[in-house]
Design a protein around this motif. Structure first.
Motif, PDB file in Angstrom:
ATOM      1  N   THR A  47       0.807  -1.079  -0.055  1.00  0.00           N
ATOM      2  CA  THR A  47      -0.121  -0.033  -0.031  1.00  0.00           C
ATOM      3  C   THR A  47       0.905   1.188   0.064  1.00  0.00           C
ATOM      4  O   THR A  47       1.765   1.453   0.830  1.00  0.00           O
ATOM      5  N   GLY A  48       0.566   2.224  -0.824  1.00  0.00           N
ATOM      6  CA  GLY A  48       1.081   3.509  -0.997  1.00  0.00           C
ATOM      7  C   GLY A  48       2.457   3.370  -2.074  1.00  0.00           C
ATOM      8  O   GLY A  48       2.902   4.319  -2.662  1.00  0.00           O
ATOM      9  N   PHE A  49       2.592   2.022  -2.833  1.00  0.00           N
ATOM     10  CA  PHE A  49       3.500   1.964  -3.783  1.00  0.00           C
ATOM     11  C   PHE A  49       2.873   1.455  -4.891  1.00  0.00           C
ATOM     12  O   PHE A  49       3.759   0.849  -6.000  1.00  0.00           O
ATOM     13  N   GLU A  50       1.483   2.014  -5.021  1.00  0.00           N
ATOM     14  CA  GLU A  50       0.912   1.659  -6.376  1.00  0.00           C
ATOM     15  C   GLU A  50       1.572   2.395  -7.688  1.00  0.00           C
ATOM     16  O   GLU A  50       1.710   1.436  -8.640  1.00  0.00           O
ATOM     17  N   GLN A  51       1.911   3.305  -7.566  1.00  0.00           N
ATOM     18  CA  GLN A  51       2.265   4.318  -8.912  1.00  0.00           C
ATOM     19  C   GLN A  51       3.868   3.508  -9.158  1.00  0.00           C
ATOM     20  O   GLN A  51       4.088   3.394  -9.995  1.00  0.00           O
ATOM     21  N   THR A  52       4.550   3.208  -8.082  1.00  0.00           N
ATOM     22  CA  THR A  52       6.026   2.658  -8.367  1.00  0.00           C
ATOM     23  C   THR A  52       5.631   1.496  -9.256  1.00  0.00           C
ATOM     24  O   THR A  52       6.420   0.960  -9.908  1.00  0.00           O
ATOM     25  N   ALA A  53       4.804   0.529  -8.662  1.00  0.00           N
ATOM     26  CA  ALA A  53       4.363  -0.733  -9.211  1.00  0.00           C
ATOM     27  C   ALA A  53       4.084  -0.554 -10.839  1.00  0.00           C
ATOM     28  O   ALA A  53       4.638  -0.958 -11.691  1.00  0.00           O
ATOM     29  N   ALA A  54       3.275   0.721 -10.948  1.00  0.00           N
ATOM     30  CA  ALA A  54       2.667   0.923 -12.325  1.00  0.00           C
ATOM     31  C   ALA A  54       3.972   1.360 -13.120  1.00  0.00           C
ATOM     32  O   ALA A  54       3.866   0.794 -14.231  1.00  0.00           O
ATOM     33  N   ASP A  55       4.590   2.105 -12.483  1.00  0.00           N
ATOM     34  CA  ASP A  55       6.009   2.627 -13.352  1.00  0.00           C
ATOM     35  C   ASP A  55       6.635   1.298 -13.957  1.00  0.00           C
ATOM     36  O   ASP A  55       7.246   1.318 -14.826  1.00  0.00           O
ATOM     37  N   GLU A  56       6.932   0.392 -12.889  1.00  0.00           N
ATOM     38  CA  GLU A  56       7.589  -0.663 -13.201  1.00  0.00           C
ATOM     39  C   GLU A  56       7.207  -1.487 -14.224  1.00  0.00           C
ATOM     40  O   GLU A  56       7.840  -2.175 -15.270  1.00  0.00           O
ATOM     41  N   VAL A  57       5.848  -1.695 -14.303  1.00  0.00           N
ATOM     42  CA  VAL A  57       5.041  -2.427 -15.293  1.00  0.00           C
ATOM     43  C   VAL A  57       5.174  -1.613 -16.808  1.00  0.00           C
ATOM     44  O   VAL A  57       5.524  -2.235 -17.660  1.00  0.00           O
ATOM     45  N   ARG A  58       5.102  -0.519 -16.825  1.00  0.00           N
ATOM     46  CA  ARG A  58       5.431   0.342 -18.023  1.00  0.00           C
ATOM     47  C   ARG A  58       6.677   0.300 -18.703  1.00  0.00           C
ATOM     48  O   ARG A  58       6.721   0.001 -19.849  1.00  0.00           O
ATOM     49  N   GLU A  59       7.764   0.328 -17.623  1.00  0.00           N
ATOM     50  CA  GLU A  59       9.155   0.150 -17.797  1.00  0.00           C
ATOM     51  C   GLU A  59       9.356  -1.074 -18.563  1.00  0.00           C
ATOM     52  O   GLU A  59      10.155  -1.310 -19.443  1.00  0.00           O
ATOM     53  N   LYS A  60       9.024  -2.364 -17.894  1.00  0.00           N
ATOM     54  CA  LYS A  60       9.719  -3.303 -18.256  1.00  0.00           C
ATOM     55  C   LYS A  60       8.769  -4.231 -19.178  1.00  0.00           C
ATOM     56  O   LYS A  60       9.120  -5.265 -20.042  1.00  0.00           O
ATOM     57  N   LEU A  61       7.425  -4.085 -19.119  1.00  0.00           N
ATOM     58  CA  LEU A  61       6.385  -4.841 -19.887  1.00  0.00           C
ATOM     59  C   LEU A  61       6.053  -3.949 -21.143  1.00  0.00           C
ATOM     60  O   LEU A  61       5.448  -4.559 -21.998  1.00  0.00           O
ATOM     61  N   GLY A  62       6.034  -2.759 -21.103  1.00  0.00           N
ATOM     62  CA  GLY A  62       5.435  -1.642 -22.076  1.00  0.00           C
ATOM     63  C   GLY A  62       3.964  -1.825 -22.125  1.00  0.00           C
ATOM     64  O   GLY A  62       3.343  -1.372 -23.028  1.00  0.00           O
ATOM     65  N   SER A  63       3.433  -2.075 -20.907  1.00  0.00           N
ATOM     66  CA  SER A  63       1.956  -1.948 -20.816  1.00  0.00           C
ATOM     67  C   SER A  63       1.460  -0.923 -19.854  1.00  0.00           C
ATOM     68  O   SER A  63       2.107  -0.521 -18.759  1.00  0.00           O
ATOM     69  N   SER A  64       0.326  -0.364 -20.320  1.00  0.00           N
ATOM     70  CA  SER A  64      -0.319   0.833 -19.855  1.00  0.00           C
ATOM     71  C   SER A  64      -0.866  -0.069 -18.375  1.00  0.00           C
ATOM     72  O   SER A  64      -1.384  -1.054 -18.601  1.00  0.00           O
ATOM     73  N   CYS A  65      -0.992   0.845 -17.318  1.00  0.00           N
ATOM     74  CA  CYS A  65      -1.482   0.209 -15.922  1.00  0.00           C
ATOM     75  C   CYS A  65      -2.536   1.042 -15.353  1.00  0.00           C
ATOM     76  O   CYS A  65      -2.484   2.413 -15.368  1.00  0.00           O
ATOM     77  N   LYS A  66      -3.454   0.427 -14.673  1.00  0.00           N
ATOM     78  CA  LYS A  66      -4.672   1.009 -14.045  1.00  0.00           C
ATOM     79  C   LYS A  66      -4.585   0.686 -12.596  1.00  0.00           C
ATOM     80  O   LYS A  66      -4.329  -0.456 -12.091  1.00  0.00           O
ATOM     81  N   ILE A  67      -4.302   1.634 -11.609  1.00  0.00           N
ATOM     82  CA  ILE A  67      -4.307   1.807 -10.350  1.00  0.00           C
ATOM     83  C   ILE A  67      -5.578   1.393  -9.697  1.00  0.00           C
ATOM     84  O   ILE A  67      -6.634   2.534  -9.795  1.00  0.00           O
ATOM     85  N   SER A  68      -5.892   0.605  -9.157  1.00  0.00           N
ATOM     86  CA  SER A  68      -7.222   0.300  -8.374  1.00  0.00           C
ATOM     87  C   SER A  68      -7.617   1.413  -7.301  1.00  0.00           C
ATOM     88  O   SER A  68      -6.648   1.795  -6.507  1.00  0.00           O
ATOM     89  N   LYS A  69      -8.694   1.895  -7.239  1.00  0.00           N
ATOM     90  CA  LYS A  69      -9.296   2.531  -5.945  1.00  0.00           C
ATOM     91  C   LYS A  69      -9.281   1.890  -4.779  1.00  0.00           C
ATOM     92  O   LYS A  69      -9.123   2.571  -3.570  1.00  0.00           O
ATOM     93  N   ASP A  70      -9.552   0.437  -4.876  1.00  0.00           N
ATOM     94  CA  ASP A  70      -8.975  -0.543  -3.635  1.00  0.00           C
ATOM     95  C   ASP A  70      -7.642  -0.239  -3.665  1.00  0.00           C
ATOM     96  O   ASP A  70      -6.804  -0.945  -4.232  1.00  0.00           O
ATOM     97  N   ARG A  71      -7.092   0.337  -2.465  1.00  0.00           N
ATOM     98  CA  ARG A  71      -5.641   0.423  -2.269  1.00  0.00           C
ATOM     99  C   ARG A  71      -4.921  -0.782  -2.551  1.00  0.00           C
ATOM    100  O   ARG A  71      -5.429  -1.848  -1.764  1.00  0.00           O
ATOM    101  N   GLY A  72      -3.650  -0.949  -3.036  1.00  0.00           N
ATOM    102  CA  GLY A  72      -2.757  -1.990  -3.081  1.00  0.00           C
ATOM    103  C   GLY A  72      -2.986  -2.870  -4.073  1.00  0.00           C
ATOM    104  O   GLY A  72      -2.463  -4.175  -4.217  1.00  0.00           O
ATOM    105  N   LYS A  73      -3.647  -2.460  -4.918  1.00  0.00           N
ATOM    106  CA  LYS A  73      -3.781  -3.307  -6.257  1.00  0.00           C
ATOM    107  C   LYS A  73      -3.774  -2.684  -7.507  1.00  0.00           C
ATOM    108  O   LYS A  73      -4.113  -1.333  -7.575  1.00  0.00           O
ATOM    109  N   ILE A  74      -3.016  -3.329  -8.655  1.00  0.00           N
ATOM    110  CA  ILE A  74      -2.981  -2.529  -9.830  1.00  0.00           C
ATOM    111  C   ILE A  74      -3.381  -3.622 -10.901  1.00  0.00           C
ATOM    112  O   ILE A  74      -3.462  -4.725 -10.481  1.00  0.00           O
ATOM    113  N   TYR A  75      -3.861  -3.045 -12.195  1.00  0.00           N
ATOM    114  CA  TYR A  75      -4.230  -4.257 -13.333  1.00  0.00           C
ATOM    115  C   TYR A  75      -3.524  -3.601 -14.652  1.00  0.00           C
ATOM    116  O   TYR A  75      -3.529  -2.220 -14.862  1.00  0.00           O
TER     117      TYR A  75
END
Length: 344
Positions: A47-75
């Protein structure tokens, strides 16, 4: 095979070492086919590192990422061919394939059920807060029958309007109570030789009436049911007056004994045949003491005919529900054969 199925299979099959970067070749089909297959991946993150994880997904996988309103989850979405790369992510705790997404779901809290049998996996969302098998029972006994099983036994007998339905060994009254709620155009009698059981049945009937009044917001006219204490081998009912008999007979484990059943079962079947209407009467009888029941029934072929057997599991015990049909032959009481008359 669907996109989700193929993705799930690959997630189960792929085994990557921590620093492995290469992507294995999957299948032998056309490369373009797997490139077009897309699945949605969900991930839990600190929790609190959703944006960090989203950035890693974009950087390593080249995929856009959605941060869930339910904290602690990304898609994020990814092609099936590149699916193995999700294991290279270092900011996520857990990964899962999104099988189905429901929007505007009406329930705030849900239970997700996962049933695994051999190679089949079924994922479901619970629609009931608790099992329905206790829906009408508030006062329990040592061998309370599930309401769902009680309904099934009653339905086997195909109740018709104005039928008189009797449970001569009612216990907590699960069968007649289920009958009175679902077949209110019939008349139901709950009886037992144990006063404690009759009292429990009466309390369950009372609780059901109270619940019904609260639900409807008005005084109820009651249910077509009565609770009576009696002797199963000498029922205070007229000969041929009952249309249906449905009961849970003593297994000889928690209630009664198997030794006693050898005398009880024949006497019960004989008395049931007396009160049951010849030609049209039917009975659904549940027991785990199948050997004893078969022996008792073998001597009653002139009054009872077995129509069907349903095998059921009762708390780990292999039991059976016997559907019987009353033959047209009139009941002749042993006392009448000696020139005496029965009071019923």
């Amino acid at each position: 095979m669907s996109d989700v199925q193929e993705a799930t299979n690959q997630l189960l099959d792929v085994s990557l070492h921590e620093h492995q970067k290469s992507i294995p070749v999957i299948g032998s089909g056309p490369r373009s086919e797997s490139q077009h297959l897309q699945v949605t991946i969900g991930a839990t993150v600190p929790t609190g590192f959703e944006q960090t994880a989203a950035d890693e997904v974009r950087e390593k996988l080249g995929s856009s990422c959605k941060i869930s309103k339910d904290r602690g989850k990304i898609y994020f979405d990814i092609s099936v061919e590149s699916l193995a790369q999700v294991h290279c992510l270092r900011s996520v705790d857990n990964l899962f394939v999104v099988v189905k997404e429901f929007k505007d779901y009406p329930f705030k809290e849900t239970k997700v059920l996962l049933n695994i049998h051999d190679k089949e996996i079924v994922v479901g969302i619970a629609l009931t807060e608790e099992s329905l098998h206790r829906r009408n029972i508030t006062h329990f006994g040592p061998t309370t029958l599930r309401s769902t099983l009680a309904y099934g036994m009653l339905r086997l007998c195909a109740p018709q309007p104005t039928d008189i339905i009797v449970d001569p060994m009612c216990g907590t009254g699960a069968i007649p109570i289920e009958g009175a709620t679902e077949w209110s155009n019939c008349y139901h009698i709950a009886g037992d030789n144990n006063p404690l059981a009759v009292n429990r049945a009466a309390n369950n009937i009372s609780s059901l009436l109270t619940k019904s009044q609260i639900k409807e917001g008005k005084v109820s006219w009651g249910l077509p049911i009565d609770a009576v204490q009696w002797d199963i081998c000498n029922l205070p009912l007229r000969t041929g007056s009952v249309d249906i008999i449905v009961t849970d007979m003593p297994f000889g484990k928690r209630m009664g004994s198997k030794k006693r059943n050898w005398n009880l079962y024949p006497a019960c079947l004989r008395e049931m045949s007396r009160v049951c209407r010849p030609g049209t009467g039917r009975a659904a009888l549940l027991t785990q003491d199948k050997k004893c029941f078969a022996k008792a029934l073998s001597g009653m072929g002139h009054v009872w005919r077995k129509v069907h057997t349903v095998w059921v599991n009762i708390g780990g015990l292999h039991a059976a529900v016997y559907l019987l049909k009353r033959t047209p032959q009139a009941f002749i009481h042993p006392s009448e054969q000696d020139g005496e008359r029965t009071p019923w």
